[in-house]
Design a protein around this motif. Structure first.
Motif, PDB file in Angstrom:
ATOM      1  N   LEU A  39      40.981  41.094  23.420  1.00  0.00           N
ATOM      2  CA  LEU A  39      41.801  42.059  22.691  1.00  0.00           C
ATOM      3  C   LEU A  39      43.176  41.460  22.394  1.00  0.00           C
ATOM      4  O   LEU A  39      43.689  41.566  21.269  1.00  0.00           O
ATOM      5  CB  LEU A  39      41.933  43.333  23.521  1.00  0.00           C
ATOM      6  CG  LEU A  39      42.462  44.589  22.835  1.00  0.00           C
ATOM      7  CD1 LEU A  39      41.499  45.070  21.760  1.00  0.00           C
ATOM      8  CD2 LEU A  39      42.707  45.685  23.862  1.00  0.00           C
ATOM      9  N   ASP A  40      43.767  40.813  23.373  1.00  0.00           N
ATOM     10  CA  ASP A  40      45.080  40.190  23.189  1.00  0.00           C
ATOM     11  C   ASP A  40      45.037  39.084  22.138  1.00  0.00           C
ATOM     12  O   ASP A  40      46.017  38.855  21.426  1.00  0.00           O
ATOM     13  CB  ASP A  40      45.583  39.610  24.519  1.00  0.00           C
ATOM     14  CG  ASP A  40      45.925  40.681  25.547  1.00  0.00           C
ATOM     15  OD1 ASP A  40      46.096  41.856  25.139  1.00  0.00           O
ATOM     16  OD2 ASP A  40      46.008  40.347  26.747  1.00  0.00           O
ATOM     17  N   ARG A  41      43.915  38.393  22.028  1.00  0.00           N
ATOM     18  CA  ARG A  41      43.784  37.296  21.064  1.00  0.00           C
ATOM     19  C   ARG A  41      43.386  37.779  19.677  1.00  0.00           C
ATOM     20  O   ARG A  41      43.224  36.975  18.756  1.00  0.00           O
ATOM     21  CB  ARG A  41      42.744  36.287  21.565  1.00  0.00           C
ATOM     22  CG  ARG A  41      43.158  35.524  22.815  1.00  0.00           C
ATOM     23  CD  ARG A  41      42.206  34.360  23.078  1.00  0.00           C
ATOM     24  NE  ARG A  41      40.852  34.821  23.330  1.00  0.00           N
ATOM     25  CZ  ARG A  41      40.305  34.959  24.531  1.00  0.00           C
ATOM     26  NH1 ARG A  41      41.025  34.681  25.617  1.00  0.00           N
ATOM     27  NH2 ARG A  41      39.063  35.361  24.672  1.00  0.00           N
ATOM     28  N   GLY A  42      43.187  39.078  19.506  1.00  0.00           N
ATOM     29  CA  GLY A  42      42.797  39.619  18.208  1.00  0.00           C
ATOM     30  C   GLY A  42      41.324  39.473  17.903  1.00  0.00           C
ATOM     31  O   GLY A  42      40.910  39.586  16.745  1.00  0.00           O
ATOM     32  N   GLU A  43      40.492  39.258  18.928  1.00  0.00           N
ATOM     33  CA  GLU A  43      39.058  39.061  18.714  1.00  0.00           C
ATOM     34  C   GLU A  43      38.256  40.347  18.849  1.00  0.00           C
ATOM     35  O   GLU A  43      37.042  40.340  18.675  1.00  0.00           O
ATOM     36  CB  GLU A  43      38.530  38.033  19.728  1.00  0.00           C
ATOM     37  CG  GLU A  43      39.162  36.666  19.568  1.00  0.00           C
ATOM     38  CD  GLU A  43      38.773  35.700  20.675  1.00  0.00           C
ATOM     39  OE1 GLU A  43      39.164  34.528  20.590  1.00  0.00           O
ATOM     40  OE2 GLU A  43      38.082  36.117  21.629  1.00  0.00           O
ATOM     41  N   LEU A  44      38.953  41.465  19.144  1.00  0.00           N
ATOM     42  CA  LEU A  44      38.266  42.743  19.311  1.00  0.00           C
ATOM     43  C   LEU A  44      38.897  43.816  18.434  1.00  0.00           C
ATOM     44  O   LEU A  44      39.180  44.919  18.890  1.00  0.00           O
ATOM     45  CB  LEU A  44      38.310  43.188  20.785  1.00  0.00           C
ATOM     46  CG  LEU A  44      37.167  42.747  21.677  1.00  0.00           C
ATOM     47  CD1 LEU A  44      37.327  43.321  23.080  1.00  0.00           C
ATOM     48  CD2 LEU A  44      35.814  43.177  21.123  1.00  0.00           C
ATOM     49  N   GLU A  45      39.087  43.491  17.176  1.00  0.00           N
ATOM     50  CA  GLU A  45      39.652  44.460  16.238  1.00  0.00           C
ATOM     51  C   GLU A  45      38.695  45.636  16.074  1.00  0.00           C
ATOM     52  O   GLU A  45      37.490  45.518  16.332  1.00  0.00           O
ATOM     53  CB  GLU A  45      39.888  43.790  14.884  1.00  0.00           C
ATOM     54  CG  GLU A  45      40.916  42.664  14.922  1.00  0.00           C
ATOM     55  CD  GLU A  45      41.041  41.977  13.570  1.00  0.00           C
ATOM     56  OE1 GLU A  45      40.198  42.275  12.683  1.00  0.00           O
ATOM     57  OE2 GLU A  45      41.955  41.162  13.395  1.00  0.00           O
ATOM     58  N   PRO A  46      39.199  46.800  15.658  1.00  0.00           N
ATOM     59  CA  PRO A  46      38.305  47.939  15.398  1.00  0.00           C
ATOM     60  C   PRO A  46      37.167  47.531  14.464  1.00  0.00           C
ATOM     61  O   PRO A  46      37.380  46.827  13.467  1.00  0.00           O
ATOM     62  CB  PRO A  46      39.233  48.960  14.749  1.00  0.00           C
ATOM     63  CG  PRO A  46      40.585  48.649  15.312  1.00  0.00           C
ATOM     64  CD  PRO A  46      40.620  47.151  15.436  1.00  0.00           C
ATOM     65  N   GLY A  47      35.964  47.952  14.800  1.00  0.00           N
ATOM     66  CA  GLY A  47      34.792  47.588  14.011  1.00  0.00           C
ATOM     67  C   GLY A  47      34.048  46.398  14.570  1.00  0.00           C
ATOM     68  O   GLY A  47      32.903  46.121  14.162  1.00  0.00           O
ATOM     69  N   THR A  48      34.649  45.673  15.497  1.00  0.00           N
ATOM     70  CA  THR A  48      33.973  44.543  16.144  1.00  0.00           C
ATOM     71  C   THR A  48      32.945  45.068  17.154  1.00  0.00           C
ATOM     72  O   THR A  48      33.254  45.952  17.950  1.00  0.00           O
ATOM     73  CB  THR A  48      34.987  43.640  16.868  1.00  0.00           C
ATOM     74  OG1 THR A  48      35.949  43.158  15.926  1.00  0.00           O
ATOM     75  CG2 THR A  48      34.280  42.455  17.532  1.00  0.00           C
ATOM     76  N   VAL A  49      31.749  44.529  17.088  1.00  0.00           N
ATOM     77  CA  VAL A  49      30.686  44.931  18.005  1.00  0.00           C
ATOM     78  C   VAL A  49      30.640  43.938  19.166  1.00  0.00           C
ATOM     79  O   VAL A  49      30.565  42.725  18.957  1.00  0.00           O
ATOM     80  CB  VAL A  49      29.319  44.971  17.300  1.00  0.00           C
ATOM     81  CG1 VAL A  49      28.223  45.402  18.279  1.00  0.00           C
ATOM     82  CG2 VAL A  49      29.361  45.906  16.099  1.00  0.00           C
ATOM     83  N   ILE A  50      30.694  44.455  20.392  1.00  0.00           N
ATOM     84  CA  ILE A  50      30.532  43.613  21.574  1.00  0.00           C
ATOM     85  C   ILE A  50      29.035  43.444  21.821  1.00  0.00           C
ATOM     86  O   ILE A  50      28.289  44.428  21.855  1.00  0.00           O
ATOM     87  CB  ILE A  50      31.199  44.256  22.802  1.00  0.00           C
ATOM     88  CG1 ILE A  50      32.681  44.511  22.536  1.00  0.00           C
ATOM     89  CG2 ILE A  50      31.019  43.371  24.035  1.00  0.00           C
ATOM     90  CD1 ILE A  50      33.337  45.402  23.574  1.00  0.00           C
ATOM     91  N   VAL A  51      28.588  42.217  21.968  1.00  0.00           N
ATOM     92  CA  VAL A  51      27.165  41.942  22.198  1.00  0.00           C
ATOM     93  C   VAL A  51      27.038  40.999  23.388  1.00  0.00           C
ATOM     94  O   VAL A  51      27.843  40.094  23.567  1.00  0.00           O
ATOM     95  CB  VAL A  51      26.485  41.328  20.954  1.00  0.00           C
ATOM     96  CG1 VAL A  51      26.416  42.332  19.818  1.00  0.00           C
ATOM     97  CG2 VAL A  51      27.222  40.072  20.487  1.00  0.00           C
ATOM     98  N   GLU A  52      26.032  41.229  24.215  1.00  0.00           N
ATOM     99  CA  GLU A  52      25.832  40.375  25.379  1.00  0.00           C
ATOM    100  C   GLU A  52      24.390  40.500  25.852  1.00  0.00           C
ATOM    101  O   GLU A  52      23.704  41.475  25.556  1.00  0.00           O
ATOM    102  CB  GLU A  52      26.799  40.779  26.500  1.00  0.00           C
ATOM    103  CG  GLU A  52      26.713  39.975  27.793  1.00  0.00           C
ATOM    104  CD  GLU A  52      27.019  38.493  27.641  1.00  0.00           C
ATOM    105  OE1 GLU A  52      26.221  37.798  26.971  1.00  0.00           O
ATOM    106  OE2 GLU A  52      28.038  38.031  28.212  1.00  0.00           O
ATOM    107  N   THR A  53      23.945  39.494  26.614  1.00  0.00           N
ATOM    108  CA  THR A  53      22.636  39.539  27.243  1.00  0.00           C
ATOM    109  C   THR A  53      22.818  39.775  28.736  1.00  0.00           C
ATOM    110  O   THR A  53      23.605  39.082  29.385  1.00  0.00           O
ATOM    111  CB  THR A  53      21.847  38.232  27.009  1.00  0.00           C
ATOM    112  OG1 THR A  53      20.711  38.204  27.887  1.00  0.00           O
ATOM    113  CG2 THR A  53      22.694  37.002  27.264  1.00  0.00           C
ATOM    114  N   THR A  54      22.119  40.750  29.276  1.00  0.00           N
ATOM    115  CA  THR A  54      22.239  41.081  30.689  1.00  0.00           C
ATOM    116  C   THR A  54      21.096  42.001  31.100  1.00  0.00           C
ATOM    117  O   THR A  54      20.588  42.765  30.276  1.00  0.00           O
ATOM    118  CB  THR A  54      23.580  41.773  30.999  1.00  0.00           C
ATOM    119  OG1 THR A  54      23.631  42.149  32.379  1.00  0.00           O
ATOM    120  CG2 THR A  54      23.767  43.015  30.144  1.00  0.00           C
ATOM    121  N   SER A  55      20.699  41.905  32.353  1.00  0.00           N
ATOM    122  CA  SER A  55      19.738  42.869  32.888  1.00  0.00           C
ATOM    123  C   SER A  55      20.306  43.550  34.120  1.00  0.00           C
ATOM    124  O   SER A  55      19.594  44.237  34.845  1.00  0.00           O
ATOM    125  CB  SER A  55      18.415  42.173  33.258  1.00  0.00           C
ATOM    126  OG  SER A  55      18.635  41.195  34.262  1.00  0.00           O
ATOM    127  N   GLY A  56      21.606  43.346  34.375  1.00  0.00           N
ATOM    128  CA  GLY A  56      22.191  43.849  35.604  1.00  0.00           C
ATOM    129  C   GLY A  56      23.536  44.508  35.415  1.00  0.00           C
ATOM    130  O   GLY A  56      23.835  45.099  34.366  1.00  0.00           O
TER     131      GLY A  56
END
Length: 347
Positions: A48-65
């Protein structure tokens, strides 16, 4: 008289630091409600501080836990869309919690021939990102912000306990144990690091295979695992971890998951073997996800496990990672790289 203003925190910030519990004369438990909140919050706030999570940005990740749960909590607070790629092994209770927080859970149905479900999840993740306009992936296995986030935990442990001679923790991404120990060694360079894995995990040189004990181990080698931090490695079986998980609840009223049981098995032995040294064991998450499994006698019996069978009082010493067969085993890693260990310690 001026009244001191109250301090208020978001739920994730308020639960970052573990409770410190005395488990023996020289053994302390770092008891987390949800340890993965530490890297999830740090990674997303840094983005967020680096400007990589502007509104409209989708967070995506792989996890089962639990990293997925931590991301879902933080994404809800940040009002960002979250898509998690998982597999059929994901716990049903966890999946309901993720959905309740607004996360989308995308399930891959088949494991890849090499790398199993983790490899197939990574492939699906890349496919999803290619079809989206703006995404951010925390990449817990390779993002250096993961281990860096545990400097907060290390400082809390140091401030609360003082000198820490040993840290024992389960290893999955490598972030928690490597990050905590690196930060502690700025105070005490001698701090001993004990990693706890399970059999048929590739993290410390074994061949990949099916694993009943979840939450630690890996089918792929994560970049955040710095083998040169580790002084020794223990491999723990599912029956041993389950038995210690339930022992911790019965003896200390600690309601934690099986990764905590696995770590506690090694930590209890280490502390008893080194009575003049202080030892901290990382206990990552609460036991609610495991009410229908580890804490259920019927489920445990269905797995062919006798939960009443005695747990060994010490690990078997092995001369090569491949010798750690099915029971609790220990290998002196000696802060070496994986390549160095596998090259020098021949079967």
């Amino acid at each position: 008289m001026t009244k001191t203003p109250a301090l208020f925190h978001e739920v994730t910030e308020a639960t970052l630091r573990p409770k410190i519990v005395r488990l023996g004369p020289n053994l302390y438990g770092a008891v987390f409600t949800l340890m993965k909140l530490v890297p999830a919050r740090y990674i997303l706030r840094r983005a967020l501080d680096r400007g990589e999570l502007e509104p409209g940005t989708v967070i995506v990740e792989t996890t089962s836990g639990t990293f997925g749960l931590a991301l879902a909590m933080e994404a809800a607070l940040l009002e960002r869309e979250l898509v998690l790629v998982s597999d059929p092994i994901i716990d049903a209770r966890l999946r309901r919690r993720l959905s309740g927080l607004g996360a989308t859970v995308d399930i891959v149905e088949h494991p890849a021939p090499v790398g199993g479900y983790q490899a197939s999840r990574l492939a699906r993740l890349a496919e999803l990102r290619a079809g989206m306009t703006r995404t951010f992936c925390p990449e817990q296995y390779s993002n250096p912000d993961n281990p860096a986030s545990y400097a907060l935990v290390a400082q809390w442990l140091h401030d609360t306990i003082g000198q820490i001679d040993c840290v024992v923790g389960p290893v999955g991404s490598g972030g928690s144990l490597c990050g905590t120990v690196r930060a502690l060694r700025s105070h005490t360079p001698h701090t001993w690091a004990v990693g706890v894995d399970t059999h048929r995990s590739v993290l410390f040189g074994q061949q990949d295979g099916p694993r009943l004990l979840r939450g630690l181990g890996n089918s792929l080698l994560p970049a955040n695992l710095d083998h040169r931090v580790l002084d020794e490695v223990h491999w723990c079986s599912a029956p041993e971890a389950f038995a210690m998980t339930r022992w911790a609840y019965r003896r200390h009223a600690l309601f934690q998951g099986p990764t905590s049981g696995a770590a506690l098995l090694a930590a209890k032995w280490w502390a008893e073997t080194n009575p003049d040294a202080s030892c901290v064991v990382m206990l990552p998450d609460e036991g609610y996800r495991y009410l229908d499994t580890v804490y259920d006698d019927g489920w445990v019996t269905e797995q062919g496990i006798d939960i009443t069978a005695p747990v060994p009082d010490k690990p078997a010493e092995v001369t090569h990672p491949s010798h750690a067969a099915d029971g609790w085993s220990r290998y002196p890693w000696q802060r070496r790289s994986l390549a160095a260990v596998l090259a020098e310690a021949r079967p």
